[in-house]
Design a protein around this motif. Structure first.
Motif, PDB file in Angstrom:
ATOM      1  N   LEU A 167      -5.242  -9.229   2.440  1.00  0.00           N
ATOM      2  CA  LEU A 167      -4.503  -8.156   3.103  1.00  0.00           C
ATOM      3  C   LEU A 167      -3.036  -8.099   2.708  1.00  0.00           C
ATOM      4  O   LEU A 167      -2.364  -7.100   2.971  1.00  0.00           O
ATOM      5  CB  LEU A 167      -4.634  -8.302   4.616  1.00  0.00           C
ATOM      6  N   ASP A 168      -2.535  -9.139   2.073  1.00  0.00           N
ATOM      7  CA  ASP A 168      -1.158  -9.103   1.578  1.00  0.00           C
ATOM      8  C   ASP A 168      -1.054  -8.508   0.179  1.00  0.00           C
ATOM      9  O   ASP A 168       0.029  -8.450  -0.391  1.00  0.00           O
ATOM     10  CB  ASP A 168      -0.557 -10.517   1.563  1.00  0.00           C
ATOM     11  N   SER A 169      -2.162  -8.089  -0.396  1.00  0.00           N
ATOM     12  CA  SER A 169      -2.125  -7.668  -1.804  1.00  0.00           C
ATOM     13  C   SER A 169      -2.893  -6.382  -2.057  1.00  0.00           C
ATOM     14  O   SER A 169      -3.418  -6.166  -3.144  1.00  0.00           O
ATOM     15  CB  SER A 169      -2.712  -8.784  -2.683  1.00  0.00           C
ATOM     16  N   VAL A 170      -2.964  -5.505  -1.055  1.00  0.00           N
ATOM     17  CA  VAL A 170      -3.751  -4.271  -1.185  1.00  0.00           C
ATOM     18  C   VAL A 170      -2.942  -3.201  -1.911  1.00  0.00           C
ATOM     19  O   VAL A 170      -1.800  -2.916  -1.547  1.00  0.00           O
ATOM     20  CB  VAL A 170      -4.188  -3.748   0.190  1.00  0.00           C
ATOM     21  N   VAL A 171      -3.538  -2.618  -2.938  1.00  0.00           N
ATOM     22  CA  VAL A 171      -2.896  -1.537  -3.684  1.00  0.00           C
ATOM     23  C   VAL A 171      -3.821  -0.326  -3.719  1.00  0.00           C
ATOM     24  O   VAL A 171      -5.025  -0.433  -3.491  1.00  0.00           O
ATOM     25  CB  VAL A 171      -2.559  -1.965  -5.127  1.00  0.00           C
ATOM     26  N   MET A 172      -3.224   0.822  -3.999  1.00  0.00           N
ATOM     27  CA  MET A 172      -3.979   2.042  -4.224  1.00  0.00           C
ATOM     28  C   MET A 172      -3.426   2.687  -5.490  1.00  0.00           C
ATOM     29  O   MET A 172      -2.377   2.289  -5.988  1.00  0.00           O
ATOM     30  CB  MET A 172      -3.863   2.982  -3.025  1.00  0.00           C
ATOM     31  N   THR A 218       0.826  -1.209   0.000  1.00  0.00           N
ATOM     32  CA  THR A 218       0.000   0.000   0.000  1.00  0.00           C
ATOM     33  C   THR A 218       0.857   1.253   0.000  1.00  0.00           C
ATOM     34  O   THR A 218       0.642   2.182  -0.797  1.00  0.00           O
ATOM     35  CB  THR A 218      -0.926   0.012   1.227  1.00  0.00           C
ATOM     36  N   ASN A 219       1.842   1.320   0.886  1.00  0.00           N
ATOM     37  CA  ASN A 219       2.681   2.515   0.964  1.00  0.00           C
ATOM     38  C   ASN A 219       3.479   2.732  -0.312  1.00  0.00           C
ATOM     39  O   ASN A 219       3.726   3.876  -0.719  1.00  0.00           O
ATOM     40  CB  ASN A 219       3.612   2.420   2.165  1.00  0.00           C
ATOM     41  N   GLY A 220       3.884   1.636  -0.950  1.00  0.00           N
ATOM     42  CA  GLY A 220       4.583   1.771  -2.223  1.00  0.00           C
ATOM     43  C   GLY A 220       3.721   2.423  -3.283  1.00  0.00           C
ATOM     44  O   GLY A 220       4.236   3.080  -4.200  1.00  0.00           O
ATOM     45  N   SER A 221       2.407   2.258  -3.162  1.00  0.00           N
ATOM     46  CA  SER A 221       1.488   2.897  -4.105  1.00  0.00           C
ATOM     47  C   SER A 221       1.376   4.397  -3.860  1.00  0.00           C
ATOM     48  O   SER A 221       0.973   5.151  -4.744  1.00  0.00           O
ATOM     49  CB  SER A 221       0.085   2.272  -3.981  1.00  0.00           C
ATOM     50  N   LEU A 222       1.702   4.837  -2.643  1.00  0.00           N
ATOM     51  CA  LEU A 222       1.413   6.208  -2.236  1.00  0.00           C
ATOM     52  C   LEU A 222       2.550   7.192  -2.441  1.00  0.00           C
ATOM     53  O   LEU A 222       2.337   8.403  -2.390  1.00  0.00           O
ATOM     54  CB  LEU A 222       1.014   6.224  -0.753  1.00  0.00           C
ATOM     55  N   SER A 223       3.761   6.712  -2.645  1.00  0.00           N
ATOM     56  CA  SER A 223       4.899   7.623  -2.788  1.00  0.00           C
ATOM     57  C   SER A 223       4.894   8.303  -4.156  1.00  0.00           C
ATOM     58  O   SER A 223       4.338   7.784  -5.124  1.00  0.00           O
ATOM     59  CB  SER A 223       6.210   6.856  -2.598  1.00  0.00           C
ATOM     60  N   VAL A 277      -5.179  -9.438  -6.585  1.00  0.00           N
ATOM     61  CA  VAL A 277      -4.921  -8.036  -6.234  1.00  0.00           C
ATOM     62  C   VAL A 277      -6.194  -7.422  -5.676  1.00  0.00           C
ATOM     63  O   VAL A 277      -7.271  -7.564  -6.258  1.00  0.00           O
ATOM     64  CB  VAL A 277      -4.451  -7.230  -7.469  1.00  0.00           C
ATOM     65  N   CYS A 278      -6.066  -6.756  -4.551  1.00  0.00           N
ATOM     66  CA  CYS A 278      -7.207  -6.088  -3.917  1.00  0.00           C
ATOM     67  C   CYS A 278      -6.956  -4.584  -3.885  1.00  0.00           C
ATOM     68  O   CYS A 278      -5.825  -4.133  -3.736  1.00  0.00           O
ATOM     69  CB  CYS A 278      -7.409  -6.617  -2.506  1.00  0.00           C
ATOM     70  N   TYR A 279      -8.016  -3.850  -3.973  1.00  0.00           N
ATOM     71  CA  TYR A 279      -7.940  -2.396  -4.123  1.00  0.00           C
ATOM     72  C   TYR A 279      -8.568  -1.703  -2.917  1.00  0.00           C
ATOM     73  O   TYR A 279      -9.555  -2.175  -2.345  1.00  0.00           O
ATOM     74  CB  TYR A 279      -8.675  -1.991  -5.402  1.00  0.00           C
ATOM     75  N   ALA A 280      -7.971  -0.586  -2.516  1.00  0.00           N
ATOM     76  CA  ALA A 280      -8.542   0.239  -1.447  1.00  0.00           C
ATOM     77  C   ALA A 280      -8.698   1.666  -1.944  1.00  0.00           C
ATOM     78  O   ALA A 280      -7.846   2.181  -2.666  1.00  0.00           O
ATOM     79  CB  ALA A 280      -7.656   0.195  -0.203  1.00  0.00           C
ATOM     80  N   ASP A 281      -9.769   2.290  -1.554  1.00  0.00           N
ATOM     81  CA  ASP A 281     -10.104   3.639  -1.989  1.00  0.00           C
ATOM     82  C   ASP A 281      -9.543   4.672  -1.016  1.00  0.00           C
ATOM     83  O   ASP A 281      -9.620   4.508   0.203  1.00  0.00           O
ATOM     84  CB  ASP A 281     -11.628   3.771  -2.073  1.00  0.00           C
ATOM     85  N   GLY A 282      -8.993   5.765  -1.556  1.00  0.00           N
ATOM     86  CA  GLY A 282      -8.359   6.783  -0.735  1.00  0.00           C
ATOM     87  C   GLY A 282      -9.291   7.550   0.174  1.00  0.00           C
ATOM     88  O   GLY A 282      -8.842   8.171   1.140  1.00  0.00           O
TER      89      GLY A 282
END
Length: 491
Positions: A434-439, A172-177, A369-374
């Motif tokens: 939970l091991d595959s959450v991306v944003m 997740t954090n890797g998606s946010l930088s 792959v699972c997705y989370a909304d900002g």
């Protein structure tokens, strides 16, 4: 680290009677062919997890979080607790609070926002030099807006923080930088990011009654794909009242979903709307031949299917787009793609519930792959009004690490026992989820409204390529504006 706790819970679940919502001994839970023989290894108390930090005494000073704390489901109540109340999550947060306060002689406090959207308040505070809080907990949308305005520290430059450690959410954090700058993070310090993850709930009763393929086994055999999902969804569609029409209030559907189903399935394919180059600079991906091919392929599979119905928000169940969930709880829907928090809102239903990651695009895909909304996910940041950011970094690291001793196991224990999820297979599913959450930064910064454009185009069908192409110039311009703002920041 989260999968360690689920593995421990799996052992306990396998040695106990599996309880299902609305089920009894004549209606056993769906099982897999996996060997579930319990082990007889004696239980041992795991060593306490601690961060690699030096001894420190804060001299009894108060450290305050400005929190997105309000009367709603995404409230950041997992950051601080001042007392035990018998509720398992709250008491785990209190245990962490007490440990940090006692160990480092610090007093933790929270300034409650009372609102879900807090960016305007925070901008006013920071612009005015208000230093009444040392850290911020709010959603990623608001955090992104603060970051590009130069109001947050780059956490990579904050001492005592090691964002590569297991208690920080790496994917997740890797998606946010952006440009190798990390202004906000999430991880075991919260459970909100878990609750925000998009998954597929399914009705195990319908699977049994119709003698359909076991979705758990499909996941384990790498056969849980969009094609298989559509096949099962179509099989569940039934005109219950025999009037030769399908209506949401009277018949059984294969899927009841929000109108964002198209984008959920697109992200589940492993594709993103935007990517990042070797220098961590975002760029548009959604206009590539591969992206358009995947969008079109998904659209051809789901657009206009009678087995799939979308729904609007009525605020019936906690204000988290509940319409589809209400129909699912009524037992007339096989699949409900939704946020994981609904495992809690559906605790008293009559349905025997299972959980799954969203399906792969096809069997050649490497992983689920699972997705989370900002808007849902809360993250941690440090405002530039804080004159001692390294102290904040110290407490962040200490709290995140200690969460592995209390908050994370408490969350798994609550979600994966008879209070909510009812079967051992759900433990494995939650591991995958939970091991595959991306944003996607396109969602976080609302770049050219590309996410909603793609979601609508996929679900409605039609000229996807031209629809996306019309947004590309605006998208690229929006990306450039954000990147330029980040690159201009000096800290």
């Amino acid at each position: 680290m989260k999968h360690l706790f689920s593995a421990l819970l799996l052992t306990s679940l396998l040695t106990a009677s599996l309880i299902s919502c609305g089920s009894d001994s004549s209606n056993p839970p769906i099982t897999t062919n996996a060997d579930t023989t319990p082990t007889t290894t004696a239980e041992t108390e795991p060593p306490r997890v601690t961060a690699d930090l030096p001894a420190k005494d804060f001299g009894g000073e108060e450290f305050t979080f400005y929190g997105r704390i309000y009367d709603g489901v995404w409230s950041a109540t997992d950051i601080f607790s001042h007392a035990e109340d018998g509720e398992q999550i709250n008491d785990a947060v209190y245990e962490r609070t007490a440990y940090i306060e006692d160990t480092y002689n610090v007093k933790l406090a929270a300034l409650e926002s009372g609102e879900t959207t807090v960016v305007s308040y925070l901008k006013n505070f920071i612009t005015a030099g208000d230093d009444t809080f040392e850290a911020i907990v709010c959603d990623v949308y608001d955090s992104g807006a603060l970051a590009v305005d130069g109001m947050l520290y780059d956490l990579n430059n904050v001492q005592n923080l090691d964002l590569s450690r297991k208690w920080w959410a790496q994917s997740t954090n890797g998606s946010l930088s952006i440009a190798n700058k990390q202004f906000y993070v999430t991880g075991d310090i919260f459970i909100n990011d878990n609750k925000s993850t998009r998954i597929f709930f399914f009705n195990k009763d319908i699977i049994r009654d119709l003698d359909l393929e076991n979705p758990y086994e499909l996941v384990e055999q790498n056969k849980w794909t969009i094609d298989k999902y559509i096949e099962l969804s179509e099989a569940a569609l039934y005109d219950l009242n025999g009037d030769n029409t399908y209506t949401r209030d009277a018949d059984r559907y294969g899927t009841m979903a929000q109108t964002t189903l198209g984008s959920v399935l697109y992200f589940a394919s492993g594709n993103m709307l935007t990517g990042k180059d070797a220098d961590d600079i975002p760029y548009a991906l959604c206009g590539t031949d591969k992206a358009i091919s995947v969008m079109t392929g998904i659209s051809e599979k789901i657009a206009g299917l009678p087995s799939i119905s979308t729904s609007g928000e009525t605020g019936v169940s906690g204000g988290v787009h509940p319409d589809n969930v209400m129909y699912f709880m009524d037992g007339r829907v096989l699949f409900a793609p939704e946020v994981l928090v609904h495992i809690e809102t559906m605790r008293d239903c009559k349905v025997d519930i299972g959980i799954l990651p969203p399906p792969k695009y096809d069997e050649s895909q490497d992983k689920y792959v699972c997705y989370a909304d900002g808007w849902c996910v809360n993250v941690l940041s440090i405002p530039t009004t804080n004159t001692a950011p390294d102290d904040a970094g110290f407490l962040f690291e200490a709290m995140a690490a200690d969460s592995l001793n209390n908050l994370t196991p408490a969350y798994f224990d609550v979600v994966l026992t008879d209070k909510y999820a009812r079967d051992a297979q759900s433990v494995r599913m939650l591991d995958l989820i939970l091991d595959s959450v991306v944003m996607d930064n396109a969602n976080i910064f609302s770049w050219a409204t590309i996410e909603s454009t793609v979601a609508d185009a996929i679900y409605k069908g039609g000229a996807i390529a031209s629809t996306v192409e019309k947004r590309m110039k605006s998208l690229e311009k929006a990306i450039t504006k954000t990147v330029d703002a980040v690159l201009a920041l000096e800290q």
